[in-house]
Design a protein around this motif. Structure first.
Motif, short mmCIF file in Angstrom:
data_model
loop_
_atom_site.label_atom_id
_atom_site.label_comp_id
_atom_site.label_asym_id
_atom_site.label_seq_id
_atom_site.Cartn_x
_atom_site.Cartn_y
_atom_site.Cartn_z
N MET A 126 49.37 -18.64 -98.91
CA MET A 126 49.08 -18.08 -97.44
C MET A 126 49.27 -17.13 -96.75
O MET A 126 50.08 -16.79 -96.31
N ALA A 127 48.02 -15.99 -96.91
CA ALA A 127 48.06 -15.14 -95.93
C ALA A 127 47.87 -15.34 -94.95
O ALA A 127 46.57 -16.16 -94.49
N LEU A 128 48.05 -14.37 -93.91
CA LEU A 128 46.92 -14.45 -92.22
C LEU A 128 46.23 -13.42 -92.38
O LEU A 128 46.97 -12.39 -92.57
N ALA A 129 45.56 -12.89 -92.03
CA ALA A 129 44.39 -11.68 -91.60
C ALA A 129 43.51 -12.06 -90.08
O ALA A 129 43.18 -12.47 -89.93
N THR A 130 43.45 -10.58 -89.49
CA THR A 130 42.42 -10.70 -88.38
C THR A 130 40.62 -11.06 -88.71
O THR A 130 40.39 -11.61 -87.90
N ASP A 131 40.24 -10.59 -89.95
CA ASP A 131 38.76 -10.73 -90.46
C ASP A 131 37.93 -10.32 -89.28
O ASP A 131 37.13 -10.34 -88.76
N CYS A 132 38.75 -9.25 -88.44
CA CYS A 132 38.27 -8.46 -87.78
C CYS A 132 36.51 -7.28 -88.08
O CYS A 132 36.15 -6.89 -89.37
N ASN A 133 35.58 -7.69 -87.22
CA ASN A 133 34.46 -7.97 -87.71
C ASN A 133 33.19 -8.28 -86.36
O ASN A 133 33.27 -8.65 -85.77
N PRO A 134 32.45 -7.67 -86.27
CA PRO A 134 31.35 -7.49 -84.97
C PRO A 134 31.01 -8.72 -84.61
O PRO A 134 30.90 -8.94 -83.59
N MET A 165 47.25 -18.16 -82.96
CA MET A 165 46.12 -19.06 -83.29
C MET A 165 47.04 -19.90 -85.25
O MET A 165 46.16 -20.32 -85.61
N GLY A 166 47.35 -18.89 -86.01
CA GLY A 166 47.40 -20.42 -87.28
C GLY A 166 48.64 -21.15 -87.07
O GLY A 166 48.41 -22.34 -87.91
N GLU A 216 55.63 -19.35 -91.47
CA GLU A 216 54.23 -19.56 -92.78
C GLU A 216 53.22 -18.31 -92.56
O GLU A 216 53.25 -17.37 -92.55
N CYS A 217 53.86 -18.71 -90.78
CA CYS A 217 52.57 -17.13 -90.29
C CYS A 217 53.38 -15.45 -90.63
O CYS A 217 52.52 -15.11 -90.92
N THR A 242 53.38 -10.50 -93.64
CA THR A 242 53.86 -9.69 -94.30
C THR A 242 53.95 -9.28 -96.19
O THR A 242 52.73 -9.14 -96.45
N ARG A 243 54.47 -10.51 -96.77
CA ARG A 243 54.99 -10.54 -98.30
C ARG A 243 52.94 -11.50 -98.79
O ARG A 243 52.90 -10.78 -99.59
N GLU A 244 52.42 -12.10 -98.30
CA GLU A 244 51.80 -13.16 -98.78
C GLU A 244 49.94 -12.04 -98.34
O GLU A 244 49.11 -12.40 -99.00
N GLY A 245 50.56 -11.68 -96.86
CA GLY A 245 48.99 -10.58 -97.40
C GLY A 245 49.81 -8.98 -98.68
O GLY A 245 48.16 -8.99 -98.47
#
Length: 404
Positions: free
Chosen positions: A313-321, A335-336, A346-347, A352-355
């Motif tokens: 499991m990776a976490l990301a921002t999904d930065c979008n408008p 948030m995760g 996990e977070c 890091t690794r999973e991203g």
């Protein structure tokens, strides 16, 4: 003769994030040594040569060091903003209703088409700087707001330019199959023809994309249409990833697994069969709590199923408008944990690794170990849980990219 390094960071506590070590792979009395931008040693002081020499020695004074953070899912390059749609949602309009009324992605497409490459870069740099300011050293950037060959390639060229203007590794994803442009007049198959026959080959020839993405959803594209894009990408030697099962379960996770996708992202509505397929294929689940929060979703991704089947499991921002105007991986980790009940380990692994795994660059970055790029985040914290626990506080002491 004493071994000589470019730099040595000593008197540090390391969260190596190595998968072969328990929890965070902590080392209390740690040393990192680098040469030529790569890690040569990341381990215990007891295992490091006492007479080692270096051009520069940095006393970390007991601070924690993690790998540089990885944001593996962003839409960082775009024109305009959609604050007005935020107001509409506050008045009760749904994401789908706004999209079907000509807002959503299509409104950003209009603004992006009007923007020059220089304007796109100028707009994206403050967002990138915010990520860098929290320790990000690798950032993925998608296209998908052009929906024509010229603008899609301009977006990707702007993303590449970001990596030349800032000390950060930029990975690009072609997301031509993001939404249907107005000029397609509702004909999704004809537009997918354009993506497969013209846009994707041009992008590949120009070397502008590291991967190919798509949005498989009722308001976007079907499984059959997505599969056509993925077949074309495979023929061009490009790996794939997928916006899958965000608003409904159309079998996106299973389709991503069928094509050995690097990742399937969102996944709020994924069923256990899809999770099992991802596990078998080695596809990473990229979780995007910012979008879940911002559009007020209620269906959570199947975290327990991912754990049960061993899906990374990776976490990301999904930065979008439109659905996640977020430029903070630290907030994403909080948030995760709070929204999805992920653990601290996990977070931290997720950014890091999973991203890194989700981008296909785990052999280069994402953990602290020999031969990888020396991408570090050095933190003023007493324990790593603080990186997940705090809200709106940035304890970054120093960021290191490629040993600098």
């Amino acid at each position: 003769m004493a071994e000589r390094f470019d730099r040595i960071w000593h008197n540090a506590r390391l969260a190596t994030m190595r998968a072969d070590r328990p929890d965070l792979g902590e080392i209390e009395r740690g040393v990192i040594a680098t040469r030529g931008g790569h890690i040569v040693h990341a381990g215990a002081k007891a295992d490091f040569p006492a007479d080692a020499d270096a051009i520069e020695r940095i006393d970390c004074e007991g601070r924690w060091i993690t790998p540089g953070l990885v944001d593996c899912h962003t839409h960082l390059v775009y024109g305009g903003n959609r604050a007005h749609e935020f107001e509409l949602r506050l008045k009760g309009a749904s994401y789908e209703e706004i999209a079907r009324a000509g807002g959503g992605i299509v409104s950003t497409v209009a603004a992006t088409r009007k923007a020059s490459e220089a304007e796109l870069v100028a707009g994206a740099l403050p967002r990138l700087d915010a990520l860098i300011g929290e320790g990000a050293t690798t950032v993925e950037v998608k296209s998908g707001y052009g929906l024509d060959a010229g603008t899609e390639m301009r977006q990707l060229a702007a993303a590449r330019s970001l990596g030349r203007q800032r000390p950060v590794a930029i990975r690009t994803s072609f997301l031509g199959a993001h939404a249907l442009p107005v000029e397609a007049e509702g004909d999704k198959d004809r537009y997918i023809d354009l993506v497969c026959n013209e846009m994707l080959p041009a992008v590949a020839k120009a070397g502008l994309a590291d991967a190919v993405d798509a949005f498989m959803e009722g308001i976007a594209f079907s499984g059959e249409q997505t599969a056509r894009v993925f077949e074309t990408a495979r023929g061009l030697g490009l790996p794939v990833k997928l916006h899958a099962d965000q608003l409904s379960n159309l079998g996106g996770a299973a389709l991503a697994a069928k094509f050995s996708a690097l990742s399937a992202d969102h996944l709020e509505h994924t069923d256990e069969a899809g999770v099992a397929a991802m596990a078998k294929a080695g596809t990473v689940a990229v979780l995007l709590p910012g979008a879940f929060y911002f559009i007020r979703e209620t269906q959570k991704p199947p975290i327990e199923a991912f754990r049960k089947h061993g899906v990374p499991m990776a976490l990301a921002t999904d930065c979008n408008p439109g659905s996640s105007p977020m430029t903070s991986l630290l907030l994403g980790m909080n948030m995760g944990a709070t929204l999805f009940r992920m653990t601290v380990a996990e977070c931290l692994a997720g950014v890091t690794r999973e991203g890194a795994r989700a981008l296909g660059v785990l052999q280069e970055t994402g953990t602290l170990e020999a031969s990888k790029w020396c991408d570090l985040a050095i933190w003023d914290i007493e324990r790593p849980a603080e990186l997940v626990y705090r809200i709106g506080f940035n304890p970054l002491h120093r960021r290191v990219w490629r040993g600098q």
